[in-house]
Every structure is written in structure tokens, then in C-alpha cells.
Design a protein around this motif. Structure first.
Motif, PDB file in Angstrom:
ATOM      1  N   ILE A 205     -32.028  44.693  65.406  1.00 28.81           N
ATOM      2  CA  ILE A 205     -31.645  44.887  64.012  1.00 28.81           C
ATOM      3  C   ILE A 205     -30.649  46.032  63.888  1.00 28.81           C
ATOM      4  N   SER A 206     -30.860  47.111  64.645  1.00 34.46           N
ATOM      5  CA  SER A 206     -29.915  48.235  64.585  1.00 34.46           C
ATOM      6  C   SER A 206     -28.565  47.868  65.187  1.00 34.46           C
ATOM      7  N   SER A 207     -28.540  46.822  66.041  1.00 31.25           N
ATOM      8  CA  SER A 207     -27.281  46.372  66.639  1.00 31.25           C
ATOM      9  C   SER A 207     -26.526  45.391  65.760  1.00 31.25           C
ATOM     10  N   GLY A 208     -27.059  45.080  64.598  1.00 34.89           N
ATOM     11  CA  GLY A 208     -26.357  44.197  63.671  1.00 34.89           C
ATOM     12  C   GLY A 208     -26.871  42.785  63.611  1.00 34.89           C
ATOM     13  N   PHE A 209     -27.974  42.475  64.265  1.00 28.77           N
ATOM     14  CA  PHE A 209     -28.529  41.119  64.204  1.00 28.77           C
ATOM     15  C   PHE A 209     -29.205  40.917  62.855  1.00 28.77           C
ATOM     16  N   ARG A 210     -28.886  39.793  62.226  1.00 33.34           N
ATOM     17  CA  ARG A 210     -29.440  39.467  60.921  1.00 33.34           C
ATOM     18  C   ARG A 210     -29.715  37.963  60.854  1.00 33.34           C
ATOM     19  N   PHE A 211     -30.470  37.583  59.824  1.00 34.54           N
ATOM     20  CA  PHE A 211     -30.733  36.171  59.541  1.00 34.54           C
ATOM     21  C   PHE A 211     -29.857  35.754  58.362  1.00 34.54           C
ATOM     22  N   GLN A 212     -29.358  34.511  58.428  1.00 36.04           N
ATOM     23  CA  GLN A 212     -28.447  34.016  57.398  1.00 36.04           C
ATOM     24  C   GLN A 212     -28.665  32.523  57.190  1.00 36.04           C
ATOM     25  N   LEU A 213     -28.552  32.076  55.938  1.00 40.74           N
ATOM     26  CA  LEU A 213     -28.596  30.648  55.639  1.00 40.74           C
ATOM     27  C   LEU A 213     -27.242  30.017  55.968  1.00 40.74           C
ATOM     28  N   ARG A 214     -27.289  28.859  56.630  1.00 38.11           N
ATOM     29  CA  ARG A 214     -26.060  28.147  56.950  1.00 38.11           C
ATOM     30  C   ARG A 214     -26.272  26.657  56.713  1.00 38.11           C
ATOM     31  N   SER A 215     -25.155  25.958  56.492  1.00 41.69           N
ATOM     32  CA  SER A 215     -25.204  24.518  56.262  1.00 41.69           C
ATOM     33  C   SER A 215     -25.302  23.798  57.600  1.00 41.69           C
ATOM     34  N   GLY A 216     -26.330  22.961  57.739  1.00 37.75           N
ATOM     35  CA  GLY A 216     -26.509  22.223  58.980  1.00 37.75           C
ATOM     36  C   GLY A 216     -25.816  20.886  58.984  1.00 37.75           C
ATOM     37  N   ASN A 217     -25.719  20.249  57.811  1.00 38.98           N
ATOM     38  CA  ASN A 217     -25.100  18.930  57.718  1.00 38.98           C
ATOM     39  C   ASN A 217     -24.406  18.819  56.368  1.00 38.98           C
ATOM     40  N   PRO A 218     -23.068  18.809  56.337  1.00 45.32           N
ATOM     41  CA  PRO A 218     -22.368  18.725  55.048  1.00 45.32           C
ATOM     42  C   PRO A 218     -22.650  17.446  54.276  1.00 45.32           C
ATOM     43  N   LEU A 219     -23.022  16.374  54.984  1.00 50.85           N
ATOM     44  CA  LEU A 219     -23.274  15.096  54.299  1.00 50.85           C
ATOM     45  C   LEU A 219     -24.585  15.127  53.521  1.00 50.85           C
ATOM     46  N   THR A 220     -25.606  15.730  54.105  1.00 53.15           N
ATOM     47  CA  THR A 220     -26.922  15.738  53.470  1.00 53.15           C
ATOM     48  C   THR A 220     -27.217  17.037  52.739  1.00 53.15           C
ATOM     49  N   GLY A 221     -26.423  18.080  52.977  1.00 55.97           N
ATOM     50  CA  GLY A 221     -26.663  19.353  52.312  1.00 55.97           C
ATOM     51  C   GLY A 221     -27.814  20.136  52.889  1.00 55.97           C
ATOM     52  N   GLN A 222     -28.296  19.789  54.084  1.00 55.52           N
ATOM     53  CA  GLN A 222     -29.425  20.486  54.685  1.00 55.52           C
ATOM     54  C   GLN A 222     -28.989  21.856  55.200  1.00 55.52           C
ATOM     55  N   LEU A 223     -29.879  22.827  55.052  1.00 55.95           N
ATOM     56  CA  LEU A 223     -29.635  24.180  55.515  1.00 55.95           C
ATOM     57  C   LEU A 223     -30.556  24.529  56.673  1.00 55.95           C
TER      58      LEU A 223
END
Length: 541
Positions: free
Chosen positions: A379-397
């Protein structure tokens, strides 16, 4: 010697002696009833000796049972008959009393089963059609117990597997039945090798337990690490290779089924065969069944402040293309101090997926013997969790775990249970926040004050030039006149109703509208990421 006075010409006669006769004299006519009695006694003794056992069978209904006519059969051979059909004392069941032949005595044990054979369609199988003409009868399946029994509870449906069929039964547990039923097929490499024998609801109502029978010799392919899954219907998956559709058979499309397979094992490390009644989990799909089973599981919470639309339970936690965990819960939280809503997402992380494997295929476990120190370092090295789009067709994250060098400093909240890990907003959300901050800065610039200050400066310059026009030599008069005209033009331009001021105001309004349009675009793409590929529904592509 002749008596005196008798005629000597008569011969001498022997003297008669009385003989005592027998008191009992057998008349031949009495032999007939005696023989009849002996034969009757022999027949009665033979009937008693050869008499078979009497049993009682309890059924829910008397449909198909008729006293004196309904036969009891084993392997289609008559071994008895129903002698009486009565109601139980509580009037809730029907008691059938049957008499069996003597040879059937040894078959009446604790787990012997009886049922009424009638036309039936179940699990894709049709049985009892012969009873349409001959009438219903009571079927019997011999048990293997050593404990004798004379009273039985009849089955409402025939047993799917006779007791003398070679093979083994296994126990499966599932969250739901799907489209399975008794008699549904069991597949191995798309070959039917067994069927569902029975099922029942768990006592807590949170699942279903099924018993499946795998015929010999295919039962030897069920091993301790074998995976079972629902083979009902179509298994459709979308991957970079395109859309894949899998099914076991046409039968499974109609009536469902179960399939099993063992993971590929390393050479010399094949798992042992599973024993009878071994327990297995019944997965929903083949992909779920073949997932790696992790021994170490760490639970954390990651909190997002933007929309999680498209994120579902079971979504992967990804580290640069490698799945290292999954989402287990999604809920909301309100901070009464900040007056702010947030979306905590509970995740399971599998530390073994970070480690390499030895040549024998065994995972090395955790990256560090001190997992807290390692987490603090990441965490101190800059690692974080983020939401991302997995499939643009279905909108799954999905939830991504990656390094963000410019992320603000953060710490892990170990006081919470589970511990809370820091996050960063989505890329579109960051762009929207940047535009919002830029617009706020532009709105904060005092353009009116700047114009008034410029106007005062030009007026002072105009006064100076007027004094210079009266004091300088006549040769500079034309130059000063030109400068005066220029200053007058600048003064006119800086008037509140001047064209320059209007153009500046129009430019600011256009910039504000542009920023609002970008905000609307980012909101729309956040809700409908598939529009990047498909375009806006109903609009031009």
C-alpha cells in the motif's frame, strides 16, 4: 366210548370246547375315513410347513391395490399376493397385508423395498407400461441387511437403481436442484454412465443433497478430487475466442443431467478412487467446478465512492490479468460525520496465487511470513484497488489490484473486521473530477475586476497622453494623435457592453457548456460502458 343206551353204530364226536373271541373287530369299511384323516393331516402339516411369511406394507394411497388379486413380484416372478387392504388406525395411510412364498423369507430384511408398479414417466424414463393390460402389482427389491423385518413402508416411486446392479453411489450437495429429477442421467466424457438415485432438502433449507449412482466399471473414474457440475441446458460463455456453447447431449437439454471430470494430474500423482457414499460439491457450471481450490483465504473490504453498477458477487479480483480473488458481498454505508454514502465491497484474496510453484506442483504458500507487513509495504508503494470495465458489451465490472504511483498516501484500517484496503476512483471518474476542478478554477477568475482595472489603467494613460500633447513639440502631434486613437479604441473595447467583453463572456459560457457535456458523457459511459463499442441505442454509430 359210547354212552350206555346209545346206539353203537354212531361214530364218536369230539367234545366241543368254548373259545373266547376278541372284543375289537376292524371292519373294512372304517379304513376309508382313516386314510382320509391321515391324508388331511399330512396336507395340513405340509401346508403349515410350507407356509410363507406374512408381511404388512404401508402406502400413502391404495391406488392399484386389490385384496386377493394384486400380486407381489420380484424380477417379474410371482412370490406372493395381497390378502387384505385396510386403513391405518390414524386413517392417514393404507396397510396392505401380503402373503409370500416360503422361499421369499430370506429376502425380508431391514432394507428390502416395496412399491406399487403402475405406468410412470420420470427423469426421461418410462416404466410400468405392461400394467396397462395386466393391472398394477407390488414390486420388490431385495435388501442386503442381516436384520429381518416383517413390516415395511412402501416407496411412492420405484427405486431408480436395483440393489443388484454393480456400481457405487455418491453424495452430492448443491444450492438448488436445477432441472434434475430422479432418473436424470450422469455423464462422463459425454457418455451416460449413471443416473440420479434420490434427492432430499437439507434440514436447514439452504441446499439440496442428491445421491447419484455410477455404474461399474465407470465408477472407478470417480476419484477423491473429481468435480461434479450441472450439465442441464446450454453452457454459454463469452471469451476472447468468441462465443462458446457447450452441452452434454440432447437429453440433458430436455431433462437435465450431471457430469463429472477429474482435473489433470501430474505424472505419478493421480488421486485415489473415491469410496462409496463419498461426498462432493455439485457446481453450477463446468468452469466453476474446474476453478482452483485455494487453501488460504484472506477477507478484506474495499470501499468505492463511485457507482458499482455492473459489479456482481463472484466478479474477479484481477492482478495484471491473473485472478487472485473474487467479490463475495456488496453493500452500502453512510458516514454520519461526513454525510457521505460509500459502497463497501467485501472480497476474498488467495495469497497462494501470488506465489510460484515448485516442480512437484505444490504451492509455496504466502509471499511472506508477515502478511501484515507485506500488505503495508504494498500500500505504501502505491498499490490500490480500482473498479474497471471487464466487458464493454455487457457492462460487467471487476476489481483490479495494481500500482498507482500518483495515488495519495493511505493506510490499511486494521481496526475494522474485515480490514479495509484503500482504493482509487475509476479512470472516467478521475477525468470527470479533473474537469470539475478546472471549471471551478475558471469560475473563480475575477474577469470583471480585471476589466475594470484595465479600464482605469487606460484612462490614466489617456490623461498622461493629453498632457504630453500640450507640452511636446508639434512634430510629435501626429504620433500622439495616433496613440490617442489606439487608446480610445482599447477603452471602447473594455467597456462592459463592448464586443470584446461579450466575446469573452460567450467564450466562458461555451467552456462551461463543454465541461458540462464532458461530465454528462463520463456519467453515461460509466452507466453504459458498452456504448464505446455499440454506440448510443437509437443513435448514429
Amino acid at each position: 366210548m359210547a354212552a350206555p343206551g346209545n346206539d353203537n353204530s354212531l361214530p364218536d364226536l369230539p367234545e366241543a370246547k368254548p373259545v373266547q373271541g376278541s372284543r375289537w373287530r376292524m371292519q373294512i369299511v372304517w379304513l376309508v375315513p382313516i386314510v382320509a384323516v391321515l391324508i388331511g393331516g399330512w396336507l395340513a402339516a405340509k401346508a403349515v410347513i410350507e407356509e410363507g411369511p406374512t408381511i404388512t406394507i404401508s402406502f400413502k394411497t391404495g391406488d392399484g391395490l386389490e385384496a386377493g388379486k394384486t400380486k407381489i413380484k420380484y424380477k417379474d416372478v410371482d412370490i406372493g399376493v395381497v390378502k387384505a387392504v385396510t386403513l391405518s388406525p390414524d386413517h392417514k395411510r393404507v396397510i396392505a397385508t401380503g402373503e409370500l412364498v416360503k422361499d421369499a423369507t430370506s429376502m425380508l430384511v431391514d432394507n428390502t423395498r416395496f412399491w406399487v408398479v403402475r405406468p410412470r414417466i420420470s427423469g426421461g424414463t418410462v416404466s410400468g407400461l405392461g400394467t396397462l393390460l395386466s393391472g398394477s402389482f407390488v414390486g420388490m427389491d431385495e435388501g442386503n441387511s442381516t436384520r429381518t423385518r416383517r413390516d415395511f413402508v412402501g416407496l411412492e416411486v420405484p427405486p431408480a437403481i436395483p440393489s443388484d446392479v454393480p456400481g457405487r453411489e455418491f453424495v452430492l450437495h448443491s444450492m438448488n436442484m436445477g432441472s434434475l429429477d430422479v432418473g436424470s442421467p450422469v455423464f462422463f466424457r459425454r457418455l451416460q454412465v449413471g443416473q440420479i438415485a434420490s434427492y432430499e432438502m437439507d434440514p436447514n433449507g439452504k441446499g439440496v443433497t442428491l445421491r447419484v449412482f455410477v455404474n461399474a466399471p465407470y465408477d472407478r473414474f470417480v476419484r477423491s478430487d473429481t468435480r461434479f457440475w450441472h450439465a442441464s441446458g446450454l453452457d454459454v460463455s463469452l471469451s476472447p475466442d468468441g462465443v462458446q456453447i457447450n452441452t452434454q447431449s440432447v437429453v440433458s437439454l430436455l431433462i437435465g443431467g450431471v457430469a463429472f471430470e477429474s482435473p489433470e494430474a501430474d505424472a505419478g500423482s493421480e488421486s485415489p478412487e473415491a469410496g462409496a457414499d463419498s461426498k462432493f460439491e455439485l457446481y453450477a457450471t463446468h468452469a466453476d467446478s474446474m476453478k482452483e481450490h485455494d487453501q488460504i483465504v484472506d477477507t478484506y473490504v474495499v470501499t468505492f465512492y463511485d457507482s458499482v453498477r455492473g459489479l456482481t458477487v463472484g466478479a474477479p479480483v484481477d492482478f495484471r490479468g491473473v485472478v487472485i480473488g473474487e467479490v463475495t458481498r456488496i453493500y452500502t454505508r453512510f458516514d454520519p460525520v461526513k454525510k457521505q454514502f460509500s459502497i463497501p465491497v467485501e472480497i476474498n484474496l488467495y495469497p497462494q496465487r501470488f506465489t510460484s510453484r515448485f516442480q512437484d506442483g505444490k504451492p509455496t504458500g504466502r509471499l511472506s511470513a508477515e502478511p501484515r507487513q507485506l500488505a503495508e509495504f504494498l500500500i505504501s508503494s502505491g498499490f490500490r484497488f480500482q473498479l474497471r470495465s471487464g466487458n464493454p458489451l455487457t457492462g460487467q465490472l471487476y476489481v483490479a489490484f495494481d500500482v498507482f504511483p500518483d495515488a495519495p498516501k493511505a493506510k490499511i484500517d486494521w481496526s475494522r473486521t474485515p480490514p479495509e484496503l484503500p482504493t482509487v476512483p475509476r479512470t472516467l471518474q478521475s477525468l470527470q473530477d479533473s474537469l470539475t476542478r478546472l471549471l471551478a478554477k475558471l469560475n473563480g477568475i475575477p474577469f470583471d475586476a480585471i476589466g475594470a482595472s484595465a479600464q482605469r489603467t487606460l484612462q490614466s494613460a489617456n490623461d498622461v497622453m493629453a498632457k504630453l500633447g500640450t507640452d511636446v513639440v508639434p512634430q510629435a502631434h501626429d504620433t500622439l494623435s495616433a496613440a490617442q486613437s489606439t487608446l480610445n479604441s482599447a477603452t471602447d473595447a473594455l467597456q462592459p457592453d463592448s464586443q470584446l467583453q461579450q466575446n469573452t463572456s460567450d467564450a466562458m459560457r461555451e467552456l462551461a457548456r463543454t465541461a458540462a457535456s464532458v461530465r454528462m458523457l463520463t456519467d453515461y459511459l460509466e452507466r453504459h460502458p458498452e456504448a464505446v463499442v455499440q454506440g448510443k441505442p437509437g443513435g448514429k454509430q
